[in-house]
Write a protein that holds these residues in place. Structure first.
Motif, mmCIF file in Angstrom:
data_model
loop_
_atom_site.group_PDB
_atom_site.id
_atom_site.type_symbol
_atom_site.label_atom_id
_atom_site.label_comp_id
_atom_site.label_asym_id
_atom_site.label_seq_id
_atom_site.Cartn_x
_atom_site.Cartn_y
_atom_site.Cartn_z
ATOM 1 N N VAL A 1 -4.803 12.168 -8.000
ATOM 2 C CA VAL A 1 -4.334 10.553 -8.581
ATOM 3 C C VAL A 1 -5.239 9.499 -7.746
ATOM 4 C CG1 VAL A 1 -2.607 8.910 -8.017
ATOM 5 C CG2 VAL A 1 -1.864 11.479 -9.154
ATOM 6 N N ALA A 2 -5.097 10.306 -6.367
ATOM 7 C CA ALA A 2 -6.345 9.278 -4.794
ATOM 8 C C ALA A 2 -7.281 9.829 -5.935
ATOM 9 C CB ALA A 2 -5.612 9.907 -3.885
ATOM 10 N N ALA A 3 -8.099 10.465 -6.262
ATOM 11 C CA ALA A 3 -9.474 11.278 -6.217
ATOM 12 C C ALA A 3 -9.621 10.416 -7.470
ATOM 13 C CB ALA A 3 -9.236 12.981 -6.862
ATOM 14 N N PHE A 4 -8.917 10.158 -8.945
ATOM 15 C CA PHE A 4 -8.750 9.489 -10.213
ATOM 16 C C PHE A 4 -9.042 7.931 -9.323
ATOM 17 C CE2 PHE A 4 -7.510 6.820 -13.520
ATOM 18 C CZ PHE A 4 -7.882 7.989 -14.540
ATOM 19 N N PHE B 1 -9.253 6.580 -1.440
ATOM 20 C CA PHE B 1 -9.203 7.793 -1.412
ATOM 21 C C PHE B 1 -8.183 8.079 -0.288
ATOM 22 C CE2 PHE B 1 -9.636 12.728 -0.368
ATOM 23 C CZ PHE B 1 -8.763 12.951 -2.213
ATOM 24 N N ARG B 2 -8.862 8.103 1.080
ATOM 25 C CA ARG B 2 -8.263 7.910 2.151
ATOM 26 C C ARG B 2 -6.856 7.101 2.420
ATOM 27 N NH1 ARG B 2 -8.256 13.595 4.121
ATOM 28 N NH2 ARG B 2 -9.740 14.009 3.690
ATOM 29 N N GLY B 3 -6.794 6.132 2.411
ATOM 30 C CA GLY B 3 -5.911 5.172 1.948
ATOM 31 C C GLY B 3 -4.670 5.659 0.617
ATOM 32 N N LEU B 4 -4.997 6.854 0.086
ATOM 33 C CA LEU B 4 -3.617 6.373 -0.660
ATOM 34 C C LEU B 4 -3.215 8.214 -0.092
ATOM 35 C CD1 LEU B 4 -5.656 5.406 -4.321
ATOM 36 C CD2 LEU B 4 -3.443 5.038 -3.470
ATOM 37 N N LEU B 5 -4.142 8.247 -0.006
ATOM 38 C CA LEU B 5 -3.246 9.340 0.894
ATOM 39 C C LEU B 5 -2.572 9.443 1.974
ATOM 40 C CD1 LEU B 5 -6.194 13.061 0.914
ATOM 41 C CD2 LEU B 5 -3.748 12.415 -1.228
ATOM 42 N N ARG B 6 -2.135 8.582 2.813
ATOM 43 C CA ARG B 6 -1.492 8.364 3.986
ATOM 44 C C ARG B 6 -0.484 8.154 2.940
ATOM 45 N NH1 ARG B 6 -6.153 5.976 6.135
ATOM 46 N NH2 ARG B 6 -6.928 6.305 7.855
ATOM 47 N N ILE B 7 0.309 7.621 2.237
ATOM 48 C CA ILE B 7 1.359 6.582 1.553
ATOM 49 C C ILE B 7 1.319 8.022 0.107
ATOM 50 C CG2 ILE B 7 0.412 4.560 2.100
ATOM 51 C CD1 ILE B 7 -0.120 3.725 -0.690
ATOM 52 N N LEU B 8 1.251 8.604 0.021
ATOM 53 C CA LEU B 8 1.607 9.822 -1.014
ATOM 54 C C LEU B 8 2.026 10.617 -0.428
ATOM 55 C CD1 LEU B 8 -1.136 9.145 -3.973
ATOM 56 C CD2 LEU B 8 1.036 7.888 -3.940
ATOM 57 N N PRO B 9 2.694 11.195 -0.954
ATOM 58 C CA PRO B 9 3.120 12.857 -0.691
ATOM 59 C C PRO B 9 2.357 13.704 -0.621
ATOM 60 C CG PRO B 9 4.811 12.198 -3.516
ATOM 61 C CD PRO B 9 3.533 10.769 -2.902
ATOM 62 N N ALA B 10 2.000 14.450 0.146
ATOM 63 C CA ALA B 10 1.005 16.036 0.635
ATOM 64 C C ALA B 10 1.504 16.967 -0.430
ATOM 65 C CB ALA B 10 1.558 16.133 1.575
ATOM 66 N N THR B 11 0.762 16.369 -1.578
ATOM 67 C CA THR B 11 0.691 17.526 -2.442
ATOM 68 C C THR B 11 -0.174 17.106 -3.332
ATOM 69 O OG1 THR B 11 1.063 16.309 -4.783
ATOM 70 C CG2 THR B 11 3.211 16.757 -3.506
ATOM 71 N N ARG B 12 -1.147 18.600 -3.893
ATOM 72 C CA ARG B 12 -1.894 18.977 -4.596
ATOM 73 C C ARG B 12 -2.274 17.865 -5.778
ATOM 74 N NH1 ARG B 12 -2.978 25.530 -5.788
ATOM 75 N NH2 ARG B 12 -2.738 25.267 -3.511
ATOM 76 N N ARG B 13 -1.230 17.562 -6.436
ATOM 77 C CA ARG B 13 -1.432 16.035 -7.653
ATOM 78 C C ARG B 13 -1.647 15.336 -6.594
ATOM 79 N NH1 ARG B 13 4.333 15.590 -10.932
ATOM 80 N NH2 ARG B 13 2.857 17.011 -12.114
ATOM 81 N N SER B 14 -1.673 14.451 -5.356
ATOM 82 C CA SER B 14 -1.952 13.174 -4.620
ATOM 83 C C SER B 14 -2.673 12.949 -4.912
ATOM 84 C CB SER B 14 -1.060 13.206 -3.580
ATOM 85 O OG SER B 14 0.902 13.544 -3.806
ATOM 86 N N VAL B 15 -3.420 14.383 -4.294
ATOM 87 C CA VAL B 15 -4.934 14.394 -3.985
ATOM 88 C C VAL B 15 -6.313 14.173 -5.653
ATOM 89 C CG1 VAL B 15 -7.153 15.986 -3.344
ATOM 90 C CG2 VAL B 15 -5.183 16.436 -2.250
#
Length: 355
Positions: free
Chosen positions: A141-144, A125-139
């Motif tokens: 997607v990272a959670a999934f 989750f944390r790794g994906l959030l570092r490379i994805l845009p800072a949006t709710r959708r990214s959260v």
């Protein structure tokens, strides 16, 4: 994936218990940094919600079902340390009251279903959030993604434990292939539940989602027909305590409905571990649960003949006990943090006056 008594021998069960106890001790200290006056009651609710959703077995293949493990969901909503504690509370309640998951295997279950799922999901989750845009959708997607991969990781961890301390002689290659294969499918269900729940909370109170802290959506203003970011001072203030109570009440009612009513329609097929154990002979030395005669064993109320009523009552009782126990533990951890902060803040003044 609740491991019963008899699957793992005594020495490895004890070793797993030591690992689990150490993880819980570390998590108790770490949770002091994660919990505040808003998230302490939310953490108890998360534990109760995980308990409720774990009663909802869903079909994943012919004759096999799966259920939420909950480590990813807990880690994202309330933090990884508190997440380990949430899953541990659920497993303890299930083992003692409902004869689900062996008591001698409690350490194995906490390690596999709690620690492994939380660590894997939170890292991804944390790794994906570092490379994805800072949006709710990214959260979301990272959670999934974190939830999806945490389940086969737990299956692989169980296989590793079984390779060391299994009580039957079974080819490990066949076990890991079967375990990981079926739990990839279960992971899809886990991911969908986790993403939907995280997305729902973010939609109403993003500030309550540990994994979304720091994620803010700037207020938009229409100027000359175009949308522009409003000044920071114009951003909407954070929701108050009344809104937090509303979220908590809504979550509790949802958990009660799921456990008390929807659980009656859950799949009756064996879950992934049960199916693999039966097919591969892992369950040859399974032992009767020490709490098999509990009034709530097998998620039913003793002496209540109506299956729907019996299961519903057991589910409601389970949610109630879990939310009370969890909230009590997390408030105690939160109170300890407050005491530590108070002691730290007063120490310099005391030293100065003494000098």
């Amino acid at each position: 994936m609740h491991v019963p008594d008899g699957f793992i021998n005594a020495p490895v069960s004890v070793a797993a218990g030591v690992v689990a106890a150490a993880a819980v001790a570390v998590s108790l200290r770490g949770a002091r940094r994660e919990l505040d006056e808003r998230t302490a009651p939310l953490a108890g609710l998360v534990a109760a919600f995980i308990f409720a959703v774990q009663m909802l077995n869903f079909p994943v293949a012919a004759g096999t079902s799966g259920h939420l493990l909950g480590g990813a969901l807990a880690a994202i909503l309330v933090g990884p340390y508190t997440g380990v504690l949430c899953v541990s509370v659920v497993l303890l309640m299930q083992g003692i009251l409902f004869a689900d998951g062996g008591l001698t295997a409690l350490g194995v279950n906490i390690t596999v279903m709690g620690v492994v799922t939380v660590v894997v999901a939170h890292a991804l989750f944390r790794g994906l959030l570092r490379i994805l845009p800072a949006t709710r959708r990214s959260v979301t997607v990272a959670a999934f993604t974190g939830a999806l991969l945490s389940v086969p990781a737990a299956a692989a961890a169980f296989t590793a434990v079984y390779a060391i301390g299994g009580t039957t002689d079974v080819p490990i290659g066949k076990v890991i292939t079967a375990m990981v294969g079926v739990h990839v499918l279960i992971g899809i269900g886990e991911a969908a539940i986790t993403a939907a729940t995280v997305g729902a909370v973010i939609a109403v109170r993003p500030d309550l989602v540990h994994g979304a802290r720091g994620l803010t959506t700037r207020l938009k203003l229409r100027v000359d027909g175009a949308l522009v970011d409003a000044p920071a001072a114009a951003a909407a203030p954070a929701a108050g305590a009344g809104s937090t109570r509303k979220v908590w009440a809504t979550g509790l009612v949802t958990a009660l409905v799921l456990a008390g009513f929807v659980s009656f329609y859950a799949s009756a097929d064996p879950d992934g571990l049960e199916k693999v154990a039966a097919d591969k002979g892992i369950d040859e030395k399974v032992e009767e649960h020490a709490a098999a005669n509990s009034p709530l064993a097998d998620y039913g109320v003793k002496d209540v003949d109506d299956a729907r009523l019996s299961g519903g009552l057991a589910g409601v009782i389970g949610v109630g006990v879990t939310v009370v126990a969890g909230t009590g533990i997390f408030w105690a951890v939160r109170r300890r943090r407050t005491e530590d902060l108070t002691a730290t803040s007063t120490a310099p003044a005391t030293s100065a006056s003494a000098g």
